[in-house]
Design an enzyme around this catalytic site. Structure first.
Site, PDB file in Angstrom:
ATOM      1  N   GLU A 270      64.572  65.603  -2.227  1.00 10.35           N
ATOM      2  CA  GLU A 270      64.263  64.196  -1.606  1.00 10.35           C
ATOM      3  C   GLU A 270      62.652  63.653  -1.758  1.00 10.35           C
ATOM      4  OE1 GLU A 270      65.078  64.382   2.307  1.00 10.35           O
ATOM      5  OE2 GLU A 270      67.158  65.166   2.297  1.00 10.35           O
TER       6      GLU A 270
ATOM      7  N   GLU B  65      58.749  75.254   0.886  1.00  5.54           N
ATOM      8  CA  GLU B  65      57.529  75.741   1.336  1.00  5.54           C
ATOM      9  C   GLU B  65      56.693  75.833   0.113  1.00  5.54           C
ATOM     10  OE1 GLU B  65      55.555  76.440   3.773  1.00  5.54           O
ATOM     11  OE2 GLU B  65      54.128  77.039   2.409  1.00  5.54           O
TER      12      GLU B  65
ATOM     13  N   CYS C 230      64.410  72.722  11.613  1.00  3.74           N
ATOM     14  CA  CYS C 230      64.431  72.207  10.167  1.00  3.74           C
ATOM     15  C   CYS C 230      65.461  71.898   9.493  1.00  3.74           C
ATOM     16  CB  CYS C 230      63.227  72.724   9.310  1.00  3.74           C
ATOM     17  SG  CYS C 230      62.942  72.125   7.653  1.00  3.74           S
TER      18      CYS C 230
ATOM     19  N   LEU D 167      51.964  74.202  12.613  1.00  2.32           N
ATOM     20  CA  LEU D 167      51.645  75.211  13.616  1.00  2.32           C
ATOM     21  C   LEU D 167      52.778  75.603  14.685  1.00  2.32           C
ATOM     22  CD1 LEU D 167      49.383  77.636  14.314  1.00  2.32           C
ATOM     23  CD2 LEU D 167      48.487  75.751  16.125  1.00  2.32           C
ATOM     24  N   HIS D 168      53.091  74.358  15.452  1.00  2.00           N
ATOM     25  CA  HIS D 168      53.955  74.010  16.173  1.00  2.00           C
ATOM     26  C   HIS D 168      54.382  75.157  17.630  1.00  2.00           C
ATOM     27  CE1 HIS D 168      55.200  71.558  13.042  1.00  2.00           C
ATOM     28  NE2 HIS D 168      56.044  72.322  12.399  1.00  2.00           N
TER      29      HIS D 168
ATOM     30  N   CYS E 230      63.128  65.953   7.254  1.00  3.70           N
ATOM     31  CA  CYS E 230      63.091  66.652   6.020  1.00  3.70           C
ATOM     32  C   CYS E 230      64.524  67.475   5.858  1.00  3.70           C
ATOM     33  CB  CYS E 230      62.144  67.898   6.274  1.00  3.70           C
ATOM     34  SG  CYS E 230      60.622  67.750   6.398  1.00  3.70           S
TER      35      CYS E 230
HETATM   36  N1  SAH Z   1      57.122  74.046   4.264  1.00  6.40           N
HETATM   37  C1  SAH Z   1      56.274  73.121   4.436  1.00  6.40           C
HETATM   38  C2  SAH Z   1      56.325  71.699   4.154  1.00  6.40           C
HETATM   39  C3  SAH Z   1      57.666  71.096   4.493  1.00  6.40           C
HETATM   40  S1  SAH Z   1      57.929  70.583   6.048  1.00  6.40           S
HETATM   41  C4  SAH Z   1      55.634  73.190   6.059  1.00  6.40           C
HETATM   42  O1  SAH Z   1      56.261  74.018   6.662  1.00  6.40           O
HETATM   43  O2  SAH Z   1      54.595  72.706   6.378  1.00  6.40           O
HETATM   44  C5  SAH Z   1      57.080  69.057   6.392  1.00  6.40           C
HETATM   45  C6  SAH Z   1      56.662  68.891   7.955  1.00  6.40           C
HETATM   46  O3  SAH Z   1      57.661  68.529   8.805  1.00  6.40           O
HETATM   47  C7  SAH Z   1      56.205  70.521   8.721  1.00  6.40           C
HETATM   48  O4  SAH Z   1      55.437  70.324   9.693  1.00  6.40           O
HETATM   49  C8  SAH Z   1      57.736  70.629   9.521  1.00  6.40           C
HETATM   50  O5  SAH Z   1      57.527  71.636  10.343  1.00  6.40           O
HETATM   51  C9  SAH Z   1      58.096  69.170   9.864  1.00  6.40           C
HETATM   52  N2  SAH Z   1      59.646  68.941   9.973  1.00  6.40           N
HETATM   53  C10 SAH Z   1      60.439  69.542   9.730  1.00  6.40           C
HETATM   54  N3  SAH Z   1      61.610  69.013  10.293  1.00  6.40           N
HETATM   55  C11 SAH Z   1      61.303  68.101  11.434  1.00  6.40           C
HETATM   56  C12 SAH Z   1      62.074  67.324  12.121  1.00  6.40           C
HETATM   57  N4  SAH Z   1      63.302  67.173  12.097  1.00  6.40           N
HETATM   58  N5  SAH Z   1      61.287  66.441  12.577  1.00  6.40           N
HETATM   59  C13 SAH Z   1      59.744  66.215  12.513  1.00  6.40           C
HETATM   60  N6  SAH Z   1      59.422  67.268  11.829  1.00  6.40           N
HETATM   61  C14 SAH Z   1      59.764  68.060  10.853  1.00  6.40           C
END
Ligand code: SAH
Length: 339
Positions: free
Chosen positions: A88, A156, A115, A211-212, A329
């Protein structure tokens, strides 16, 4: 071989090795990225023999559009790759220009609990040309020029480091797409050795970290990568990155109801980041039907924001795009594969 897979240096080497002139590479870049030809035969300033050789050895466009969803300022696209896999890309309209979010892998092995992309394990890495083509195809379809690129789609990027760096080099080249390095952002879940490598990169590309969570204890529950690279190592690597590059790091922080959104979490996060050249981007979680996590309430989002702000942390709440369409995502691909 795909011509969009070559950096300018690699293409120069190719021509020198084939007894031709280095400047051919620049001519080719001009045809590919300025004149936007669709077929090699359109390179009319090349000799017939060279054209034939190129046509025999190289391909151009390999990805195709299979689905598209649209909201006010955001459009989401599903592409088919040459081997039938799907990825995507998302296009967002900002006041400063058009920005694209590209995918870097088919599936993802990082296994983050929230995710959608990682529900399916990595099938393969994307090649640089498949990332470049996401930009070219969208520019063509939408008749626009993209000014900003974020590598935040499926995958990633630091698990596909070599192709990622090639991709950056190709789109950044001044006589090609010329996307300024300050307009390119790479987002990682925190693969520490690659952050260290990235610190020495000769491009001023932005780095964002998913980071989360403010502690290993919480982070391990939602991001398995933190079992491999704990918080202390991650923060240390980022401090080195900041001191080597003089660049500000972005921390992405999804707010998940009752998991990482308490006032205490906000205190711990501000302690962790105090004094670092960084800012925090709070992301209201985009819920998805396969995953049982919920977004934080409006009240906790604002409380979290206020707490960080009061404690001197630069913080923003991400403007929401694509809630109505499947813009979290991996959602569009999941839908496609369920059909
Ligand atoms: N793998 C990389 C890049 C892809 S994810 C990474 O982890 O940064 C891009 C961003 O979207 C990341 O911060 C991920 O944690 C976030 N993300 C994934 N699923 C999500 C969702 N359902 N809602 C909001 N953000 C999300």
């Amino acid at each position: 071989m795909n011509l969009y897979n070559f950096t300018i240096e690699e293409l120069e080497d190719y021509f020198v090795q084939h007894g031709d002139k280095k400047f051919r590479a620049q001519q080719i870049f001009e045809w590919l990225y300025r004149k936007r030809i669709e077929n090699i035969s359109e390179m009319t300033n090349l000799k017939k023999e060279l054209l034939e050789e190129l046509e025999q050895n190289f391909t151009l466009n390999t990805i195709t559009l299979v689905d598209r969803e649209e909201d006010i300022d955001v459009k989401k696209y599903l592409f088919r790759l040459p081997d039938g896999e799907h990825v995507e890309a998302v296009l967002m309209k900002h006041i400063y220009g058009e920005s694209i979010c590209v995918s870097s892998q088919v599936g993802c092995n990082m296994g983050c609990a929230f995710c959608e992309s990682g529900r399916r394990k990595k099938v393969r890495n994307l090649e640089a040309h498949e990332m470049v083509e996401q930009i070219l195809l969208l520019e063509k379809l939408e008749k626009i020029r993209i000014s900003h690129v974020v590598v935040m789609g499926i995958g990633e990027p630091f698990d596909n480091y070599e192709q990622l760096i090639k991709f950056i080099s190709i789109i950044n080249y001044a006589k090609g797409l010329a996307i300024g390095s300050r307009h390119i952002t790479v987002s990682t879940c925190g693969i520490v050795p690659k952050i260290k490598e990235f610190s020495h990169l000769p491009y001023q590309v932005n780095l964002a970290i998913s980071l989360h969570a403010p502690t290993d204890e919480i982070r391990k529950q939602i991001m398995p990568i933190s079992k491999v690279y704990p918080m202390e190592e991650l923060i240390q690597a980022l401090k080195e990155y900041i001191s080597l590059t003089n660049r500000r790091v972005t921390f992405e922080y999804i707010l998940l109801n009752e998991i990482n959104d308490s006032t205490e979490c906000a205190h711990l996060l501000s302690d962790l980041l105090r004094g670092m050249n960084c800012y925090v981007n709070l992301i209201p979680y985009n819920e998805t039907s396969h995953i049982d996590l919920k977004r934080s309430t409006k009240k906790s989002i604002h409380n979290f924001y206020d707490t960080l702000k009061k404690r001197g942390i630069n913080v923003t709440i991400r403007r929401e795009y694509g809630g109505a369409i499947s813009a979290a995502c991996g959602q569009l691909r999941s839908k496609k594969e369920e059909r």
